[in-house]
Design a protein around this motif. Structure first.
Motif, PDB file in Angstrom:
ATOM      1  N   PRO A  40       0.806  -1.217   0.000  1.00  0.00           N
ATOM      2  CA  PRO A  40       0.000   0.000   0.000  1.00  0.00           C
ATOM      3  C   PRO A  40       0.840   1.269   0.000  1.00  0.00           C
ATOM      4  O   PRO A  40       2.012   1.255   0.373  1.00  0.00           O
ATOM      5  N   TYR A  41       0.227   2.352  -0.399  1.00  0.00           N
ATOM      6  CA  TYR A  41       0.831   3.674  -0.338  1.00  0.00           C
ATOM      7  C   TYR A  41       0.096   4.490   0.713  1.00  0.00           C
ATOM      8  O   TYR A  41      -1.093   4.284   0.971  1.00  0.00           O
ATOM      9  N   ALA A  42       0.796   5.425   1.312  1.00  0.00           N
ATOM     10  CA  ALA A  42       0.147   6.377   2.215  1.00  0.00           C
ATOM     11  C   ALA A  42      -0.574   7.447   1.394  1.00  0.00           C
ATOM     12  O   ALA A  42      -1.736   7.757   1.647  1.00  0.00           O
ATOM     13  N   ARG A  43       0.142   8.004   0.408  1.00  0.00           N
ATOM     14  CA  ARG A  43      -0.426   8.973  -0.524  1.00  0.00           C
ATOM     15  C   ARG A  43       0.303   8.824  -1.851  1.00  0.00           C
ATOM     16  O   ARG A  43       1.528   8.968  -1.917  1.00  0.00           O
ATOM     17  N   ILE A  44      -0.424   8.568  -2.915  1.00  0.00           N
ATOM     18  CA  ILE A  44       0.212   8.452  -4.226  1.00  0.00           C
ATOM     19  C   ILE A  44       0.848   9.775  -4.629  1.00  0.00           C
ATOM     20  O   ILE A  44       1.903   9.797  -5.277  1.00  0.00           O
TER      21      ILE A  44
END
Length: 264
Positions: free
Chosen positions: A170-174
């Motif tokens: 997962p990403y925190a914010r793209i």
């Protein structure tokens, strides 16, 4: 012309070029985020396409003898845009006796439409709302996302009642990743698809499993750490030698997913 005026002129030109570069990247960012073109639709035994509003879901139901009460996995893929690339994960769930609902992405896998953060999140919620129709008599609902799809999975888990959440790479914010690659303040530029999963994460009250490869060079491992901390019941499982695209090649990956699902 004095050196000072030359310096100011050079700075002005540099600023104009930087602004022009930012405008160009803002216009082009969706083509980079969603490279969905000329892809074949998913053709996989036991999976049937079903239209849900503007979305298309590929549905696998367990056999009649096990269907009642069996878990259903709502799956959101990465940004390859074709579910065929994620068939091994879908088949694994099906062979484990789970129903699977995997959402296609607008513009990918020969599906119509133009992808965007807003459009894909709208589709994801529509498919989640249709689960009772798509898989009658299902048991626990687990939302699973990989890479780009983790943003959809977190959003659904924050907005709808589910029983568990699985995030892989997962990403925190793209927009942070975009900023690091482009040198632009992507999280501040209007019109950018930001995909800020950290905003949804605190609202997910169900158990959450976060798996992330320590050698992931596309979405760094610290993004998985931050997501696990932001999820109230998040648990991080590092995949020690895992990168971004090879998580299924590492034995602990599927074992941890199966254990999580069996424990719900």
């Amino acid at each position: 012309m004095s050196a000072r005026r030359l310096l100011l002129l050079g700075l002005g030109v540099a600023v104009l070029l930087y602004v022009a570069y930012g405008m160009l990247m803002a216009q082009a960012h969706r083509a980079l985020l969603y490279p969905f073109r000329d892809q074949a639709p998913l053709v996989l035994d036991g999976f049937v396409p079903v239209v849900v509003g503007e979305a298309t879901a590929y549905v696998h139901r367990t056999g009649a003898e096990t269907e009642a009460g069996a878990p259903v996995v709502l799956y959101f893929m990465g940004n390859l845009g074709t579910l065929a690339a994620f068939a091994p994960m879908l088949v694994h769930h099906a062979e484990a006796g789970r129903s699977v609902v995997a959402m296609g992405y607008r513009g990918g896998g020969s599906l119509p439409g133009e992808p965007s953060e807003t459009a894909l999140k709208t589709d994801a919620l529509a498919v989640a709302d249709a689960l009772d129709r798509l898989v009658p008599g299902h048991g626990p609902v687990v939302v699973q996302g990989y890479s780009l799809g983790t943003g959809l999975a977190v959003h659904v888990a924050a907005e709808r009642a589910v029983d568990g959440l699985i995030l892989a790479a997962p990403y925190a914010r793209i927009c942070e990743l975009m900023a690091a690659q482009s040198g632009l303040p992507a999280c501040l530029i209007p019109g950018i698809d930001r995909w800020r999963s950290l905003r949804d994460a605190p609202r997910v009250t169900e158990p959450a499993l976060v798996l992330h490869g320590r050698l992931d060079h596309l979405i760094p491992f610290d993004h998985g750490e931050r997501m696990a901390r932001a999820l109230p019941r998040g648990r991080l499982v590092p995949v020690e030698q895992g990168g971004h695209d090879d998580l299924m090649d590492h034995a602990p990956y599927l074992v941890k997913i199966d254990t999580f699902l069996d424990g719900l």
